[in-house]
Design a protein around this motif. Structure first.
Motif, PDB file in Angstrom:
ATOM      1  N   LYS A  61      -4.789  22.486 -21.360  1.00 41.30           N
ATOM      2  CA  LYS A  61      -5.606  23.626 -20.919  1.00 41.30           C
ATOM      3  C   LYS A  61      -4.863  24.438 -19.858  1.00 41.30           C
ATOM      4  CE  LYS A  61     -10.200  24.892 -19.316  1.00 41.30           C
ATOM      5  NZ  LYS A  61     -11.547  24.443 -19.060  1.00 41.30           N
ATOM      6  N   LEU A  62      -4.195  23.749 -18.952  1.00 39.97           N
ATOM      7  CA  LEU A  62      -3.421  24.411 -17.915  1.00 39.97           C
ATOM      8  C   LEU A  62      -2.220  25.135 -18.514  1.00 39.97           C
ATOM      9  CD1 LEU A  62      -3.036  25.020 -14.935  1.00 39.97           C
ATOM     10  CD2 LEU A  62      -2.015  22.746 -14.672  1.00 39.97           C
ATOM     11  N   LEU A  63      -1.561  24.514 -19.483  1.00 38.50           N
ATOM     12  CA  LEU A  63      -0.437  25.165 -20.170  1.00 38.50           C
ATOM     13  C   LEU A  63      -0.890  26.423 -20.898  1.00 38.50           C
ATOM     14  CD1 LEU A  63       1.528  22.150 -21.692  1.00 38.50           C
ATOM     15  CD2 LEU A  63       2.244  23.629 -19.814  1.00 38.50           C
ATOM     16  N   ASP A  64      -2.035  26.349 -21.552  1.00 39.88           N
ATOM     17  CA  ASP A  64      -2.563  27.515 -22.263  1.00 39.88           C
ATOM     18  C   ASP A  64      -2.829  28.666 -21.292  1.00 39.88           C
ATOM     19  OD1 ASP A  64      -2.425  26.067 -24.625  1.00 39.88           O
ATOM     20  OD2 ASP A  64      -4.580  25.617 -24.674  1.00 39.88           O
ATOM     21  N   ALA A  65      -3.388  28.336 -20.130  1.00 41.01           N
ATOM     22  CA  ALA A  65      -3.651  29.366 -19.121  1.00 41.01           C
ATOM     23  C   ALA A  65      -2.338  29.953 -18.602  1.00 41.01           C
ATOM     24  CB  ALA A  65      -4.481  28.785 -17.979  1.00 41.01           C
ATOM     25  N   ALA A  66      -1.356  29.095 -18.347  1.00 42.96           N
ATOM     26  CA  ALA A  66      -0.060  29.568 -17.849  1.00 42.96           C
ATOM     27  C   ALA A  66       0.603  30.490 -18.870  1.00 42.96           C
ATOM     28  CB  ALA A  66       0.845  28.380 -17.527  1.00 42.96           C
ATOM     29  N   ALA A  67       0.549  30.112 -20.134  1.00 41.01           N
ATOM     30  CA  ALA A  67       1.127  30.953 -21.186  1.00 41.01           C
ATOM     31  C   ALA A  67       0.390  32.286 -21.275  1.00 41.01           C
ATOM     32  CB  ALA A  67       1.102  30.225 -22.524  1.00 41.01           C
ATOM     33  N   ALA A  68      -0.927  32.238 -21.158  1.00 39.00           N
ATOM     34  CA  ALA A  68      -1.725  33.469 -21.204  1.00 39.00           C
ATOM     35  C   ALA A  68      -1.392  34.384 -20.026  1.00 39.00           C
ATOM     36  CB  ALA A  68      -3.220  33.140 -21.209  1.00 39.00           C
ATOM     37  N   GLU A  69      -0.946  33.787 -18.921  1.00 41.93           N
ATOM     38  CA  GLU A  69      -0.565  34.564 -17.738  1.00 41.93           C
ATOM     39  C   GLU A  69       0.892  35.021 -17.804  1.00 41.93           C
ATOM     40  OE1 GLU A  69      -2.433  35.595 -15.098  1.00 41.93           O
ATOM     41  OE2 GLU A  69      -4.219  34.829 -16.130  1.00 41.93           O
ATOM     42  N   GLY A  70       1.583  34.659 -18.895  1.00 47.26           N
ATOM     43  CA  GLY A  70       2.942  35.152 -19.101  1.00 47.26           C
ATOM     44  C   GLY A  70       4.070  34.226 -18.713  1.00 47.26           C
ATOM     45  N   LEU A  71       3.756  32.985 -18.326  1.00 47.97           N
ATOM     46  CA  LEU A  71       4.813  32.040 -17.974  1.00 47.97           C
ATOM     47  C   LEU A  71       5.340  31.325 -19.208  1.00 47.97           C
ATOM     48  CD1 LEU A  71       3.377  30.329 -14.760  1.00 47.97           C
ATOM     49  CD2 LEU A  71       5.054  32.176 -14.910  1.00 47.97           C
ATOM     50  N   SER A  72       6.597  30.929 -19.164  1.00 45.67           N
ATOM     51  CA  SER A  72       7.145  30.013 -20.159  1.00 45.67           C
ATOM     52  C   SER A  72       6.597  28.641 -19.823  1.00 45.67           C
ATOM     53  CB  SER A  72       8.671  29.989 -20.087  1.00 45.67           C
ATOM     54  OG  SER A  72       9.195  31.260 -20.388  1.00 45.67           O
ATOM     55  N   VAL A  73       6.217  27.888 -20.837  1.00 46.37           N
ATOM     56  CA  VAL A  73       5.590  26.591 -20.587  1.00 46.37           C
ATOM     57  C   VAL A  73       6.302  25.480 -21.355  1.00 46.37           C
ATOM     58  CG1 VAL A  73       3.328  27.608 -20.118  1.00 46.37           C
ATOM     59  CG2 VAL A  73       3.885  26.873 -22.428  1.00 46.37           C
ATOM     60  N   GLU A  74       6.132  24.276 -20.844  1.00 38.98           N
ATOM     61  CA  GLU A  74       6.711  23.093 -21.473  1.00 38.98           C
ATOM     62  C   GLU A  74       5.792  21.909 -21.221  1.00 38.98           C
ATOM     63  OE1 GLU A  74       9.183  21.073 -23.797  1.00 38.98           O
ATOM     64  OE2 GLU A  74       9.715  23.113 -23.218  1.00 38.98           O
ATOM     65  N   ASN A  75       5.505  21.156 -22.286  1.00 41.32           N
ATOM     66  CA  ASN A  75       4.702  19.940 -22.178  1.00 41.32           C
ATOM     67  C   ASN A  75       5.638  18.746 -22.311  1.00 41.32           C
ATOM     68  OD1 ASN A  75       2.991  17.741 -22.516  1.00 41.32           O
ATOM     69  ND2 ASN A  75       1.471  18.919 -23.647  1.00 41.32           N
ATOM     70  N   PRO A  76       5.773  17.909 -21.267  1.00 37.83           N
ATOM     71  CA  PRO A  76       6.684  16.766 -21.347  1.00 37.83           C
ATOM     72  C   PRO A  76       6.286  15.770 -22.432  1.00 37.83           C
ATOM     73  CG  PRO A  76       5.354  16.650 -19.365  1.00 37.83           C
ATOM     74  CD  PRO A  76       5.080  17.983 -19.990  1.00 37.83           C
ATOM     75  N   ARG A  77       5.022  15.785 -22.821  1.00 42.57           N
ATOM     76  CA  ARG A  77       4.596  14.876 -23.886  1.00 42.57           C
ATOM     77  C   ARG A  77       5.208  15.258 -25.226  1.00 42.57           C
ATOM     78  NH1 ARG A  77      -1.777  13.681 -22.589  1.00 42.57           N
ATOM     79  NH2 ARG A  77      -1.378  12.600 -20.632  1.00 42.57           N
ATOM     80  N   SER A  78       5.679  16.479 -25.341  1.00 44.88           N
ATOM     81  CA  SER A  78       6.341  16.911 -26.569  1.00 44.88           C
ATOM     82  C   SER A  78       7.669  16.200 -26.774  1.00 44.88           C
ATOM     83  CB  SER A  78       6.601  18.425 -26.528  1.00 44.88           C
ATOM     84  OG  SER A  78       5.408  19.136 -26.424  1.00 44.88           O
ATOM     85  N   HIS A  79       8.162  15.575 -25.728  1.00 45.34           N
ATOM     86  CA  HIS A  79       9.472  14.914 -25.782  1.00 45.34           C
ATOM     87  C   HIS A  79       9.358  13.395 -25.679  1.00 45.34           C
ATOM     88  CE1 HIS A  79      11.128  18.912 -25.376  1.00 45.34           C
ATOM     89  NE2 HIS A  79      10.285  19.096 -24.382  1.00 45.34           N
ATOM     90  N   ALA A  80       8.147  12.879 -25.850  1.00 45.89           N
ATOM     91  CA  ALA A  80       7.945  11.421 -25.732  1.00 45.89           C
ATOM     92  C   ALA A  80       8.693  10.694 -26.833  1.00 45.89           C
ATOM     93  CB  ALA A  80       6.464  11.093 -25.803  1.00 45.89           C
ATOM     94  N   GLN A  81       9.266   9.600 -26.465  1.00 48.28           N
ATOM     95  CA  GLN A  81       9.954   8.740 -27.416  1.00 48.28           C
ATOM     96  C   GLN A  81       8.925   7.809 -28.068  1.00 48.28           C
ATOM     97  OE1 GLN A  81      13.302   9.115 -28.065  1.00 48.28           O
ATOM     98  NE2 GLN A  81      13.007  10.894 -26.760  1.00 48.28           N
ATOM     99  N   PRO A  82       9.187   7.349 -29.298  1.00 49.92           N
ATOM    100  CA  PRO A  82       8.220   6.464 -29.968  1.00 49.92           C
ATOM    101  C   PRO A  82       7.826   5.248 -29.142  1.00 49.92           C
ATOM    102  CG  PRO A  82       9.908   7.167 -31.503  1.00 49.92           C
ATOM    103  CD  PRO A  82      10.325   7.678 -30.135  1.00 49.92           C
ATOM    104  N   ASN A  83       8.756   4.693 -28.353  1.00 47.02           N
ATOM    105  CA  ASN A  83       8.417   3.505 -27.562  1.00 47.02           C
ATOM    106  C   ASN A  83       7.596   3.860 -26.314  1.00 47.02           C
ATOM    107  OD1 ASN A  83      10.498   4.746 -26.195  1.00 47.02           O
ATOM    108  ND2 ASN A  83      11.588   2.858 -25.730  1.00 47.02           N
ATOM    109  N   ASP A  84       7.400   5.172 -26.039  1.00 47.21           N
ATOM    110  CA  ASP A  84       6.548   5.590 -24.932  1.00 47.21           C
ATOM    111  C   ASP A  84       5.071   5.554 -25.330  1.00 47.21           C
ATOM    112  OD1 ASP A  84       8.704   6.032 -23.315  1.00 47.21           O
ATOM    113  OD2 ASP A  84       8.795   8.184 -23.722  1.00 47.21           O
ATOM    114  N   LEU A  85       4.795   5.469 -26.617  1.00 46.85           N
ATOM    115  CA  LEU A  85       3.417   5.496 -27.116  1.00 46.85           C
ATOM    116  C   LEU A  85       2.875   4.084 -27.174  1.00 46.85           C
ATOM    117  CD1 LEU A  85       3.935   8.018 -30.026  1.00 46.85           C
ATOM    118  CD2 LEU A  85       3.145   8.492 -27.730  1.00 46.85           C
ATOM    119  N   THR A  86       1.566   3.953 -26.991  1.00 45.33           N
ATOM    120  CA  THR A  86       0.962   2.622 -27.101  1.00 45.33           C
ATOM    121  C   THR A  86       0.217   2.502 -28.399  1.00 45.33           C
ATOM    122  OG1 THR A  86      -0.986   3.374 -25.896  1.00 45.33           O
ATOM    123  CG2 THR A  86       0.752   2.289 -24.627  1.00 45.33           C
TER     124      THR A  86
END
Length: 107
Positions: free
Chosen positions: A82-107
């Protein structure tokens, strides 16, 4: 998807790395002034953000506005979609660190 908790040694390593980056001046600390608080109020109203999320975003927007003074453009990083969506709507470049999670990071 769910992510695993980090262990105490992993937490300690993360804190040590954060402190190293802080000491090496890799972070920019800014004061939360009336301009940022006023913008945070606007963000709460326009994006229905929580107060602290709005202050975080307003701070990033203030830095981005001042980027013309020679600072690099802001990359807004958050795992809060939700915060990323707001930041993007305000014109910032955004990045979600969860987009880079490795398979062993998941439970």
């Amino acid at each position: 998807c769910a992510f695993r908790s980090i262990s105490a040694p992993e937490r300690d390593d993360a804190f040590r790395l954060l402190e190293k980056h802080r000491v090496d001046c890799e972070y920019l600390a800014i004061e939360i002034d009336a301009r940022i608080l006023d913008d945070a109020v606007r963000l709460v109203r326009s994006h229905t953000l929580k107060a602290l999320d709005a202050i975080q975003l307003a701070s990033a927007l203030a830095v981005e506005k001042d980027a013309s003074a020679g600072l690099a453009p802001v990359m807004f990083v958050s795992a809060n979609q939700k915060l990323l969506d707001a930041a993007a709507a305000e014109g910032l470049s955004v990045e979600n660190p969860r987009s880079h999670a490795q398979p062993n990071d998941l439970t």
